[in-house]
Scaffold this motif. Structure first.
Motif, PDB file in Angstrom:
ATOM      1  N   LEU A 194      26.774  42.670  32.454  1.00 17.23           N
ATOM      2  CA  LEU A 194      27.658  42.520  31.301  1.00 17.23           C
ATOM      3  C   LEU A 194      29.135  42.517  31.663  1.00 17.23           C
ATOM      4  O   LEU A 194      29.960  41.943  30.938  1.00 17.23           O
ATOM      5  N   SER A 195      29.508  43.141  32.766  1.00 18.91           N
ATOM      6  CA  SER A 195      30.921  43.273  33.119  1.00 18.91           C
ATOM      7  C   SER A 195      31.507  41.945  33.600  1.00 18.91           C
ATOM      8  O   SER A 195      30.923  41.266  34.451  1.00 18.91           O
ATOM      9  N   SER A 196      32.667  41.618  33.032  1.00 15.92           N
ATOM     10  CA  SER A 196      33.369  40.396  33.466  1.00 15.92           C
ATOM     11  C   SER A 196      33.990  40.561  34.840  1.00 15.92           C
ATOM     12  O   SER A 196      34.384  39.578  35.488  1.00 15.92           O
ATOM     13  N   LYS A 197      34.090  41.808  35.301  1.00 13.18           N
ATOM     14  CA  LYS A 197      34.688  42.077  36.614  1.00 13.18           C
ATOM     15  C   LYS A 197      33.691  41.879  37.756  1.00 13.18           C
ATOM     16  O   LYS A 197      34.109  41.794  38.913  1.00 13.18           O
ATOM     17  N   GLU A 198      32.414  41.827  37.416  1.00 12.51           N
ATOM     18  CA  GLU A 198      31.391  41.735  38.448  1.00 12.51           C
ATOM     19  C   GLU A 198      30.815  40.328  38.491  1.00 12.51           C
ATOM     20  O   GLU A 198      30.482  39.749  37.448  1.00 12.51           O
ATOM     21  N   THR A 199      30.732  39.756  39.675  1.00 12.13           N
ATOM     22  CA  THR A 199      30.172  38.413  39.837  1.00 12.13           C
ATOM     23  C   THR A 199      29.044  38.427  40.856  1.00 12.13           C
ATOM     24  O   THR A 199      29.098  39.141  41.861  1.00 12.13           O
ATOM     25  N   TYR A 200      28.036  37.642  40.577  1.00 17.17           N
ATOM     26  CA  TYR A 200      26.849  37.562  41.434  1.00 17.17           C
ATOM     27  C   TYR A 200      27.129  36.705  42.658  1.00 17.17           C
ATOM     28  O   TYR A 200      27.791  35.661  42.568  1.00 17.17           O
TER      29      TYR A 200
END
Length: 514
Positions: A101-107
């Motif tokens: 859900l966090s916009s700060k975390e990217t896969y």
């Protein structure tokens, strides 16, 4: 809803926490809610081979695999430090949704993930954590190693035998105290009194389905029922016996001033006394001689079950009085009979030996022996240290019972005469408020003339019948105290024959326990 069903549902739908991660990686979010298939997709997301799926099918190991997959998921979000990985493993229900859900975390696809060079310290830390978690799961739910510290099971099991105990034989228990220091039982290493466990979380008794049930004559490992209360300065002694001895001493020394409970007060005043949860009580190993629903009796040292002679262990021992024509038996003669050093020392002090029938017959043939007589306590002789510690029951180690072994769901009539037999079951093991007022039995505030048992109970005895602290001395073993079945001896050390841990008994290695 049953505990196994709850755990199965949690396991099946655990990947639902990754619904946003499924979306981010190009998979429909609904796939995370499809049991079994959701794990197949999850393995693709973290870039792991399909054979990992095999471990997800193995009971108890699968929970370890899920946590391993959680850690691998954090790596896909560039969380390479031990702190974040530990947070994810401990709080996955919060951490995994946060990652999606966090916009700060990217896969980051595992194929594109840079190779992280770990320091040698981190390599060791990771290896140790992996080993500790894996070993903890194995010893908690599958198999645990034990050693035989006393001679209560000789000659069937010897002091210095190292054995494996199967938790799956009767079904592994959920630990009562899940937060504990690994690989120790109840006390921290290098200390005598520091608890190795925390009691912030206490889980109720539950046993998973096993391969079978306890059978008569099984060698069973269980938590010592009398270990619910312990005198820390005298941990090798039974707390309840210490209190009974103190009560008798005060009653005899101060008959005018004595009142019930005076001995107990003195014990609590002069010693450090503590209570222990079921799973942290001492581990004992004995043979199960009576099952729930049996009526047990011992007549002249012979066990009877429901009026029929019980099966005797092949290596059962009794105490014999030895008289010789002159000098005592030499150490060489006794060692040739495979008598332990402990028994040799005891013989020199008392003139008694613990022997199997076969060894007794051989000893009787030695010319220097003038008399060999098995010890026997007459029927009707009361031993105050024998359960139920009441003079109305003139029982001793050689003549005991008859006694009904409680079965879950069975009901007994309660009277003031038979209450001593079942009061610990009612009040301690099954958690009722039990009291006696004006010769009336009160259970949970109501007058009671009967009681229905919640648990099954067992009767455990050592094969060394005159040198075993067993059910004759402390009563029934509740089903929630049963740990597992002793199945295999993998090492046997004779500590009498070496200064360096013991000489290997080569003929006693790798034997199945009967």
């Amino acid at each position: 809803m049953s505990v196994p069903l709850i755990l199965i549902l949690i396991l099946l739908f655990f990947p639902a926490l990754l619904w946003k991660i499924f979306e981010e990686t190009g998979h429909a979010s609904w796939m995370s809610f499809v049991p079994v298939y959701n794990y197949y997709i999850w393995l693709q997301i973290i870039g792991k081979p399909i054979w990992w799926f095999i471990f997800l099918l193995i009971p108890f190991i699968n929970y370890f695999m899920v946590f391993l997959m959680v850690v691998e998921t954090t790596k896909c979000y560039k969380k390479y430090d031990l702190g974040n990985q530990a947070l994810a493993a401990v709080f996955p229900f919060i951490y995994l949704p946060y990652l999606g859900l966090s916009s700060k975390e990217t896969y980051l696809d595992p194929k594109d993930r840079p190779k992280i060079k770990k320091t040698w310290i981190r390599e060791w830390v990771d290896a140790i954590i992996f080993a500790v978690i894996a070993a903890t799961i194995i010893r908690m739910f599958l198999v645990e190693a034990y050693t035989i510290p006393t001679s209560s099971m000789e000659k069937s099991l010897l002091v210095g035998d190292f054995l494996f105990v199967s938790k799956f034989a009767y079904g592994p228990k959920v630990p009562n105290t899940p937060i504990a220091f690994p690989f120790v039982h109840h006390t921290m290493p290098l200390t005598q009194q520091s608890k190795s466990y925390l009691e912030w979380i206490k889980l109720p008794y539950y046993r998973f389905t096993g391969f079978g049930d306890v059978q008569r004559n099984d060698a069973v490992v269980f938590n010592y029922p009398g270990g619910d209360t312990v005198v820390l300065e005298r941990q090798n002694e039974d707390y309840y016996r210490i209190v009974r001895d103190a009560e008798r001493e005060f009653k005899n020394r101060f008959p005018e001033r004595y009142y019930p409970g005076m001995g107990r007060q003195a014990v609590w005043k002069n010693y450090n006394v503590t209570a222990r949860p079921v799973d942290k009580r001492e581990n004992y190993i004995k043979r199960c001689v009576a099952l729930p629903g049996d009526t047990l009796e011992i007549r002249d040292q012979q066990v009877y079950i429901d009026g029929q002679k019980g099966e005797n262990p092949e290596e059962m021992q009794f105490s014999y009085r030895v008289e010789t024509k002159g000098m005592p038996l030499s150490d060489r003669v006794l060692r040739d009979l495979n008598v332990s050093q402990e028994d040799i020392r005891n013989y020199k002090m008392t003139g008694y030996l613990h022997l199997t029938q076969e060894k007794a017959d051989k000893l009787a043939q030695i010319p220097v022996v003038s008399k060999l007589e098995r010890n026997s306590i007459p029927d009707g002789t009361w031993d105050p240290n024998i359960f139920p510690f009441d003079s109305r029951y003139n029982w001793n180690v050689d003549n005991f019972g008859p006694l009904y072994i409680p079965e879950a769901g069975a009901t007994v009539t309660l009277t003031m005469d038979n209450l001593p037999l079942y009061e610990k079951i009612i009040g301690t093991y099954e958690g009722n408020d039990l009291e006696v007022k004006d010769e009336e039995i009160i259970i949970n505030g109501e007058k009671a003339d009967s009681y229905t048992f919640k648990y099954d109970y067992y009767w455990m005895m050592g094969d060394n019948r005159h040198n075993s602290a067993d059910s004759r001395f402390w009563g029934f073993v509740p089903e929630d105290h049963v740990v597992g079945k002793a199945v295999f001896v993998w090492l046997s050390l004779d500590k009498d024959k070496s200064l360096f841990g013991g000489k290997i008994r080569w003929d006693k290695l790798f034997r199945v326990i009967h």
